[in-house]
Scaffold this active site. Structure first.
Site, PDB file in Angstrom:
ATOM      1  CB  THR A 133     -81.330 -58.553  -6.402  1.00 34.81           C
ATOM      2  OG1 THR A 133     -81.349 -59.897  -5.957  1.00 34.81           O
ATOM      3  CG2 THR A 133     -82.777 -58.110  -6.578  1.00 34.81           C
ATOM      4  CE1 TYR A 159     -83.990 -56.265  -1.875  1.00 37.48           C
ATOM      5  CE2 TYR A 159     -83.853 -58.542  -2.636  1.00 37.48           C
ATOM      6  CZ  TYR A 159     -83.308 -57.274  -2.533  1.00 37.48           C
ATOM      7  OH  TYR A 159     -82.078 -57.015  -3.097  1.00 37.48           O
TER       8      TYR A 159
HETATM    9  P1  NAD Z   1     -77.757 -52.826   2.896  1.00 40.26           P
HETATM   10  O1  NAD Z   1     -79.101 -53.039   3.465  1.00 40.26           O
HETATM   11  O2  NAD Z   1     -76.558 -53.331   3.626  1.00 40.26           O
HETATM   12  O3  NAD Z   1     -77.513 -51.257   2.678  1.00 40.26           O
HETATM   13  C1  NAD Z   1     -78.485 -50.414   2.134  1.00 40.26           C
HETATM   14  C2  NAD Z   1     -78.067 -48.961   2.409  1.00 40.26           C
HETATM   15  O4  NAD Z   1     -79.061 -48.100   1.815  1.00 40.26           O
HETATM   16  C3  NAD Z   1     -78.007 -48.611   3.887  1.00 40.26           C
HETATM   17  O5  NAD Z   1     -76.818 -47.894   4.164  1.00 40.26           O
HETATM   18  C4  NAD Z   1     -79.242 -47.736   4.110  1.00 40.26           C
HETATM   19  O6  NAD Z   1     -79.062 -46.773   5.136  1.00 40.26           O
HETATM   20  C5  NAD Z   1     -79.391 -47.083   2.747  1.00 40.26           C
HETATM   21  N1  NAD Z   1     -80.767 -46.647   2.471  1.00 40.26           N
HETATM   22  C6  NAD Z   1     -81.922 -47.345   2.662  1.00 40.26           C
HETATM   23  N2  NAD Z   1     -82.972 -46.608   2.279  1.00 40.26           N
HETATM   24  C7  NAD Z   1     -82.495 -45.430   1.819  1.00 40.26           C
HETATM   25  C8  NAD Z   1     -83.093 -44.271   1.280  1.00 40.26           C
HETATM   26  N3  NAD Z   1     -84.422 -44.166   1.143  1.00 40.26           N
HETATM   27  N4  NAD Z   1     -82.294 -43.247   0.893  1.00 40.26           N
HETATM   28  C9  NAD Z   1     -80.946 -43.322   1.055  1.00 40.26           C
HETATM   29  N5  NAD Z   1     -80.330 -44.393   1.579  1.00 40.26           N
HETATM   30  C10 NAD Z   1     -81.092 -45.443   1.955  1.00 40.26           C
HETATM   31  O7  NAD Z   1     -77.833 -53.403   1.430  1.00 40.26           O
HETATM   32  P2  NAD Z   1     -76.686 -54.091   0.542  1.00 40.26           P
HETATM   33  O8  NAD Z   1     -76.658 -55.543   0.831  1.00 40.26           O
HETATM   34  O9  NAD Z   1     -75.445 -53.292   0.643  1.00 40.26           O
HETATM   35  O10 NAD Z   1     -77.323 -53.914  -0.904  1.00 40.26           O
HETATM   36  C11 NAD Z   1     -77.041 -52.774  -1.711  1.00 40.26           C
HETATM   37  C12 NAD Z   1     -77.789 -52.891  -3.003  1.00 40.26           C
HETATM   38  O11 NAD Z   1     -77.394 -54.070  -3.694  1.00 40.26           O
HETATM   39  C13 NAD Z   1     -79.315 -53.005  -2.851  1.00 40.26           C
HETATM   40  O12 NAD Z   1     -79.915 -52.259  -3.869  1.00 40.26           O
HETATM   41  C14 NAD Z   1     -79.592 -54.474  -2.996  1.00 40.26           C
HETATM   42  O13 NAD Z   1     -80.892 -54.682  -3.509  1.00 40.26           O
HETATM   43  C15 NAD Z   1     -78.534 -54.877  -4.005  1.00 40.26           C
HETATM   44  N6  NAD Z   1     -78.077 -56.259  -3.945  1.00 40.26           N
HETATM   45  C16 NAD Z   1     -77.685 -56.815  -2.771  1.00 40.26           C
HETATM   46  C17 NAD Z   1     -77.184 -58.115  -2.757  1.00 40.26           C
HETATM   47  C18 NAD Z   1     -76.702 -58.774  -1.481  1.00 40.26           C
HETATM   48  O14 NAD Z   1     -76.394 -59.973  -1.500  1.00 40.26           O
HETATM   49  N7  NAD Z   1     -76.592 -58.072  -0.365  1.00 40.26           N
HETATM   50  C19 NAD Z   1     -77.105 -58.842  -3.953  1.00 40.26           C
HETATM   51  C20 NAD Z   1     -77.544 -58.243  -5.146  1.00 40.26           C
HETATM   52  C21 NAD Z   1     -78.005 -56.937  -5.120  1.00 40.26           C
HETATM   53  O1  DAU Z   2     -79.720 -63.072  -4.332  1.00 44.27           O
HETATM   54  C1  DAU Z   2     -79.383 -61.757  -4.014  1.00 44.27           C
HETATM   55  C2  DAU Z   2     -80.033 -61.384  -2.700  1.00 44.27           C
HETATM   56  O2  DAU Z   2     -79.316 -62.066  -1.678  1.00 44.27           O
HETATM   57  C3  DAU Z   2     -80.027 -59.881  -2.432  1.00 44.27           C
HETATM   58  O3  DAU Z   2     -80.801 -59.231  -3.410  1.00 44.27           O
HETATM   59  C4  DAU Z   2     -80.583 -59.578  -1.031  1.00 44.27           C
HETATM   60  O4  DAU Z   2     -80.475 -58.180  -0.767  1.00 44.27           O
HETATM   61  C5  DAU Z   2     -79.754 -60.349  -0.022  1.00 44.27           C
HETATM   62  O5  DAU Z   2     -80.265 -60.145   1.275  1.00 44.27           O
HETATM   63  C6  DAU Z   2     -79.744 -61.831  -0.358  1.00 44.27           C
HETATM   64  O6  DAU Z   2     -81.083 -62.394  -0.167  1.00 44.27           O
HETATM   65  P1  DAU Z   2     -81.277 -63.828   0.501  1.00 44.27           P
HETATM   66  O7  DAU Z   2     -82.648 -63.920   1.029  1.00 44.27           O
HETATM   67  O8  DAU Z   2     -80.821 -64.913  -0.419  1.00 44.27           O
HETATM   68  O9  DAU Z   2     -80.177 -63.700   1.671  1.00 44.27           O
HETATM   69  P2  DAU Z   2     -80.198 -64.194   3.201  1.00 44.27           P
HETATM   70  O10 DAU Z   2     -78.804 -64.039   3.702  1.00 44.27           O
HETATM   71  O11 DAU Z   2     -81.300 -63.551   3.970  1.00 44.27           O
HETATM   72  O12 DAU Z   2     -80.522 -65.728   3.068  1.00 44.27           O
HETATM   73  C7  DAU Z   2     -79.714 -66.602   2.301  1.00 44.27           C
HETATM   74  C8  DAU Z   2     -80.339 -67.972   2.357  1.00 44.27           C
HETATM   75  O13 DAU Z   2     -80.209 -68.486   3.690  1.00 44.27           O
HETATM   76  C9  DAU Z   2     -81.814 -67.969   2.057  1.00 44.27           C
HETATM   77  O14 DAU Z   2     -82.142 -69.170   1.334  1.00 44.27           O
HETATM   78  C10 DAU Z   2     -82.484 -67.980   3.425  1.00 44.27           C
HETATM   79  C11 DAU Z   2     -81.495 -68.765   4.276  1.00 44.27           C
HETATM   80  N1  DAU Z   2     -81.396 -68.363   5.691  1.00 44.27           N
HETATM   81  C12 DAU Z   2     -81.229 -67.056   5.990  1.00 44.27           C
HETATM   82  C13 DAU Z   2     -81.126 -66.636   7.288  1.00 44.27           C
HETATM   83  C14 DAU Z   2     -80.945 -65.177   7.633  1.00 44.27           C
HETATM   84  C15 DAU Z   2     -81.435 -69.331   6.691  1.00 44.27           C
HETATM   85  O15 DAU Z   2     -81.574 -70.552   6.397  1.00 44.27           O
HETATM   86  N2  DAU Z   2     -81.319 -68.922   7.972  1.00 44.27           N
HETATM   87  C16 DAU Z   2     -81.186 -67.612   8.340  1.00 44.27           C
HETATM   88  O16 DAU Z   2     -81.105 -67.307   9.550  1.00 44.27           O
END
Ligand code: NAD
Ligand code: DAU
Length: 352
Positions: A133, A159
């Site tokens: 991330t 995180y």
């Molecule tokens: P998510 O929370 O939707 O999914 C995570 C998955 O990992 C789930 O299916 C969960 O069951 C599985 N998991 C958790 N712990 C585990 C374990 N110990 N062993 C096996 N499986 C396990 O997350 P996401 O948003 O799909 O993110 C995926 C990856 O991308 C993460 O590594 C996250 O840090 C990274 N990432 C996410 C974002 C974002 O915006 N969502 C952005 C950049 C990077």
């Molecule tokens: O930047 C990459 C990251 O983006 C990933 O690594 C994380 O896994 C992913 O969850 C995401 O993190 P954020 O904290 O940025 O995402 P989130 O959707 O939780 O929040 C986005 C922004 O919105 C953040 O500034 C917090 C704000 N927010 C979030 C929620 C859930 C609100 O203002 N209200 C809300 O209810």
């Protein structure tokens, strides 16, 4: 050929597998613990497809992982598995340390054991791709340049600290043991199958349910948004052609303040699902207490990935957000099934 993908019942991993199997004949071993965030319904279109083998398990279970590696002989391991929600990490960091740090360490060790014993040709072709991330770089002020791969790691939340630690382990396993690793650091994803605890899906789901749209603090925090399928295409490209031991930033050049995102979602819903009383969904916006330690601004400089590997996102923010809102409107059953699961306990406590 086979790849092993961890965490592929989650948001990005599942999108990755769906796209991968649409584009390739390679088998995918999907290792996922099925935490609250793992949802096999997302992968229901793959039922009966022999190229998708789902295994419920933990990346930290060395015996299981070693057995899967020995049995399926993957040419690559892609590590998506993680605890991913910043707010949850603030309320309870333990699982983040366990999965993101200890789990990644154990996974690296299992993979190292498998990789070291491979014949020379397979050994040099093997890849371990770690999905990370942009949050590892900390927070930018208004005029700072976007995060480059050379920026210092300055994680601020439990995180992001756990993800930063995992990135360091991956780097060390390359430098110390020669494991052929690649790391991607991506900005905020959005799109189909996103759990409605994260900003964009939460706003869509709450808006439609007539609930408050909770905006943290002043709503002027900035994130860089990327459509999930563009993240998946970047990962495919890095897996195919990334230089070993390198990290690649992935982002869409779409910096937006949170309040603008929420207003955009409301406008799209006003157009696509107007309220009976003619009022805008924006009237549901409610400013709430800020997230502790809330990072003010993220921005990704993706020039390395673009110049070295020729990657470009296919969606603009405008096209991607419209597709996303349309997807949630077209898939109420997926949303209600998520809400009736363990997920609901968390949301009812946090966002009631
Ligand atoms: P998510 O929370 O939707 O999914 C995570 C998955 O990992 C789930 O299916 C969960 O069951 C599985 N998991 C958790 N712990 C585990 C374990 N110990 N062993 C096996 N499986 C396990 O997350 P996401 O948003 O799909 O993110 C995926 C990856 O991308 C993460 O590594 C996250 O840090 C990274 N990432 C996410 C974002 C974002 O915006 N969502 C952005 C950049 C990077
Ligand atoms: O930047 C990459 C990251 O983006 C990933 O690594 C994380 O896994 C992913 O969850 C995401 O993190 P954020 O904290 O940025 O995402 P989130 O959707 O939780 O929040 C986005 C922004 O919105 C953040 O500034 C917090 C704000 N927010 C979030 C929620 C859930 C609100 O203002 N209200 C809300 O209810």
């Amino acid at each position: 050929m086979t790849i092993l993908v961890t965490g592929a019942a989650g948001f990005i991993g599942a999108n990755f597998v769906l796209d991968w199997l649409a584009l390739s004949q390679e088998t995918v071993i999907n290792l996922d613990k099925l935490t609250y965030a793992g949802n096999l319904e997302t992968l229901s279109s793959l039922q009966g497809d022999a190229r998708h083998i789902f295994v419920q398990g933990d990346i930290g279970d060395a015996e299981l992982v070693s057995r899967l590696l020995a049995e399926h002989q993957p040419r690559a391991v892609l590590n998506f598995a993680a605890e991913s929600h910043v707010d949850r990490s603030i309320h309870g960091p333990g699982d983040f340390i366990e999965t993101n740090i200890v789990g990644t360490f154990r996974l690296l060790e299992s993979v190292r054991g498998y990789w070291s014993a491979l014949p020379e040709q397979e050994k040099s072709a093997f890849r371990f791709l770690h999905v990370s991330t942009d949050e590892v770089y900390g927070s930018l002020s208004k005029d700072d340049p976007a995060f480059a791969e050379t920026n210092r790691y300055e994680p601020n939340s439990p995180y992001s600290a756990s993800k930063a630690a995992s990135d360091h382990l991956v780097r060390a396993w390359h430098h110390t043991y020669g494991l052929p690793v690649l790391t991607t650091n991506c900005s905020n994803n959005y799109g189909p199958y996103h759990f409605p605890e994260k900003l964009i899906p939460l706003m869509i789901v709450n808006a439609l349910a007539g609930k408050p749209l909770p905006v943290y603090g002043d709503g002027m925090q900035i994130r860089d948004w990327l459509y999930v399928k563009d993240h998946c295409s970047a990962i495919r490209r890095v897996l195919e052609a990334g230089r070993l031991g390198e990290t690649y930033n992935v982002g869409g050049w779409n910096e937006k303040p949170n309040i603008e995102i929420v207003n955009t979602v409301c406008k799209l819903l006003d157009e696509l699902r107007p309220k009976a009383d003619g009022s805008s969904y924006a009237t549901q916006i409610t400013y709430v207490t800020d997230r502790p330690g809330h990072d003010r601004r993220y921005a990704i400089d993706a020039r390395k990935l673009e110049a070295e590997l020729g990657w470009k996102p296919a969606e603009t923010f405008e096209s991607g957000i419209r597709k996303t809102v349309e997807w949630y409107l077209a898939n109420p059953q997926w949303v209600s099934n998520v809400q009736s699961g363990a997920y609901r306990d968390w949301v009812s406590k946090q966002y009631a």
